[in-house]
Design a protein around this motif. Structure first.
Motif, PDB file in Angstrom:
ATOM      1  N   HIS A  24      94.382 -30.069   2.719  1.00 13.57           N
ATOM      2  CA  HIS A  24      94.064 -31.282   3.473  1.00 13.57           C
ATOM      3  C   HIS A  24      93.024 -30.981   4.559  1.00 13.57           C
ATOM      4  O   HIS A  24      92.106 -31.764   4.782  1.00 13.57           O
ATOM      5  CB  HIS A  24      95.333 -31.877   4.084  1.00 13.57           C
ATOM      6  CG  HIS A  24      95.112 -33.195   4.709  1.00 13.57           C
ATOM      7  ND1 HIS A  24      94.961 -33.359   6.059  1.00 13.57           N
ATOM      8  CD2 HIS A  24      94.967 -34.436   4.165  1.00 13.57           C
ATOM      9  CE1 HIS A  24      94.748 -34.631   6.341  1.00 13.57           C
ATOM     10  NE2 HIS A  24      94.751 -35.298   5.200  1.00 13.57           N
ATOM     11  N   ALA A  25      93.160 -29.818   5.214  1.00 12.83           N
ATOM     12  CA  ALA A  25      92.236 -29.433   6.288  1.00 12.83           C
ATOM     13  C   ALA A  25      90.983 -28.730   5.757  1.00 12.83           C
ATOM     14  O   ALA A  25      90.088 -28.413   6.542  1.00 12.83           O
ATOM     15  CB  ALA A  25      92.957 -28.525   7.278  1.00 12.83           C
ATOM     16  N   LYS A  26      90.934 -28.471   4.438  1.00 10.73           N
ATOM     17  CA  LYS A  26      89.834 -27.713   3.833  1.00 10.73           C
ATOM     18  C   LYS A  26      89.663 -26.375   4.553  1.00 10.73           C
ATOM     19  O   LYS A  26      88.582 -25.993   4.952  1.00 10.73           O
ATOM     20  CB  LYS A  26      88.551 -28.540   3.824  1.00 10.73           C
ATOM     21  CG  LYS A  26      88.679 -29.799   2.979  1.00 10.73           C
ATOM     22  CD  LYS A  26      87.537 -30.770   3.177  1.00 10.73           C
ATOM     23  CE  LYS A  26      86.362 -30.441   2.328  1.00 10.73           C
ATOM     24  NZ  LYS A  26      85.324 -31.479   2.382  1.00 10.73           N
ATOM     25  N   ASP A  27      90.778 -25.668   4.707  1.00  8.19           N
ATOM     26  CA  ASP A  27      90.866 -24.461   5.513  1.00  8.19           C
ATOM     27  C   ASP A  27      91.111 -23.238   4.628  1.00  8.19           C
ATOM     28  O   ASP A  27      92.262 -22.908   4.322  1.00  8.19           O
ATOM     29  CB  ASP A  27      91.998 -24.643   6.533  1.00  8.19           C
ATOM     30  CG  ASP A  27      92.231 -23.428   7.401  1.00  8.19           C
ATOM     31  OD1 ASP A  27      91.401 -22.485   7.397  1.00  8.19           O
ATOM     32  OD2 ASP A  27      93.264 -23.409   8.096  1.00  8.19           O
ATOM     33  N   LEU A  28      90.037 -22.555   4.236  1.00  8.00           N
ATOM     34  CA  LEU A  28      90.182 -21.376   3.384  1.00  8.00           C
ATOM     35  C   LEU A  28      90.934 -20.255   4.088  1.00  8.00           C
ATOM     36  O   LEU A  28      91.720 -19.541   3.455  1.00  8.00           O
ATOM     37  CB  LEU A  28      88.809 -20.876   2.924  1.00  8.00           C
ATOM     38  CG  LEU A  28      88.100 -21.749   1.894  1.00  8.00           C
ATOM     39  CD1 LEU A  28      86.710 -21.207   1.600  1.00  8.00           C
ATOM     40  CD2 LEU A  28      88.907 -21.858   0.613  1.00  8.00           C
ATOM     41  N   GLU A  29      90.724 -20.084   5.385  1.00 11.22           N
ATOM     42  CA  GLU A  29      91.443 -19.038   6.119  1.00 11.22           C
ATOM     43  C   GLU A  29      92.950 -19.307   6.133  1.00 11.22           C
ATOM     44  O   GLU A  29      93.749 -18.394   6.020  1.00 11.22           O
ATOM     45  CB  GLU A  29      90.904 -18.896   7.540  1.00 11.22           C
ATOM     46  CG  GLU A  29      89.604 -18.128   7.610  1.00 11.22           C
ATOM     47  CD  GLU A  29      89.685 -16.726   7.002  1.00 11.22           C
ATOM     48  OE1 GLU A  29      90.624 -15.968   7.333  1.00 11.22           O
ATOM     49  OE2 GLU A  29      88.819 -16.400   6.178  1.00 11.22           O
ATOM     50  N   VAL A  63      86.638 -26.809  -4.945  1.00 11.17           N
ATOM     51  CA  VAL A  63      87.286 -28.107  -4.698  1.00 11.17           C
ATOM     52  C   VAL A  63      86.707 -28.724  -3.428  1.00 11.17           C
ATOM     53  O   VAL A  63      86.355 -29.903  -3.396  1.00 11.17           O
ATOM     54  CB  VAL A  63      88.825 -27.937  -4.582  1.00 11.17           C
ATOM     55  CG1 VAL A  63      89.472 -29.205  -4.059  1.00 11.17           C
ATOM     56  CG2 VAL A  63      89.412 -27.540  -5.933  1.00 11.17           C
ATOM     57  N   PHE A  64      86.590 -27.924  -2.376  1.00 11.66           N
ATOM     58  CA  PHE A  64      86.077 -28.436  -1.108  1.00 11.66           C
ATOM     59  C   PHE A  64      84.635 -28.922  -1.232  1.00 11.66           C
ATOM     60  O   PHE A  64      84.234 -29.850  -0.544  1.00 11.66           O
ATOM     61  CB  PHE A  64      86.179 -27.378  -0.014  1.00 11.66           C
ATOM     62  CG  PHE A  64      87.600 -26.964   0.298  1.00 11.66           C
ATOM     63  CD1 PHE A  64      88.689 -27.736  -0.085  1.00 11.66           C
ATOM     64  CD2 PHE A  64      87.850 -25.783   0.972  1.00 11.66           C
ATOM     65  CE1 PHE A  64      89.995 -27.360   0.200  1.00 11.66           C
ATOM     66  CE2 PHE A  64      89.150 -25.398   1.270  1.00 11.66           C
ATOM     67  CZ  PHE A  64      90.223 -26.185   0.883  1.00 11.66           C
TER      68      PHE A  64
END
Length: 151
Positions: A24-29, A63-64
């Motif tokens: 949801h946050a597009k947060d890879l880390e 995806v992002f």
């Protein structure tokens, strides 16, 4: 007082929730914090197998790049938890708004997780995503919905 199994199951469910939050946050880390460095992934797209955290994160980065906003839903997560190994299965749906395009409701897929407890932390060491297919046509059946009351 919860049993160790109940504590472990709650921790694993929290790890799966971190995937939802990370997408949801597009947060890879953030996503990197739930997968083992040597994860083996059988994802929905080719190749047949990806190995390692960088390959897994590369798939999420794709995806992002496609989505302006990302939603991910898990339904009917069922876990079996041992002392150092666990597995789970669920239905998952990736949806959202495509970049420069319309919203998409996505499709339901089948998801399987394999986990190991390493130094007291549950890590996803394997995942597999699949779509049923029609044998005669060889095409994926992407319009299916999880059954009511599925477990």
């Amino acid at each position: 007082m919860p049993t160790q199994r109940e504590t472990d199951e709650a921790e694993i469910r929290g790890r799966i929730d971190k995937i939802i939050e990370g997408l949801h946050a597009k947060d890879l880390e953030g996503l990197k914090q739930v997968y083992s460095t040597d994860i083996v992934s059988f994802d929905i797209e080719s190749p047949l197998q990806d190995v390692g955290i960088e390959a897994k994160l590369k798939n999420w980065a794709k995806v992002f790049a496609l989505f302006e906003s990302v939603n991910y839903e898990i339904r009917d997560l069922t876990l079996t938890v041992g002392d150092e190994v666990a597995f789970g299965h669920a239905f998952g749906r990736l949806s959202g708004t495509l970049k420069g395009g319309p919203a998409t409701s996505g499709m339901w897929v089948r998801v399987t997780y394999g986990l190991r407890k390493i130094d007291g932390i549950w890590w996803i060491t394997h995942d597999q995503v699949s779509v049923p297919f029609d044998v005669r046509s060889g095409k994926g059946m992407t319009g299916l919905e999880p059954p009511s009351g599925a477990r």
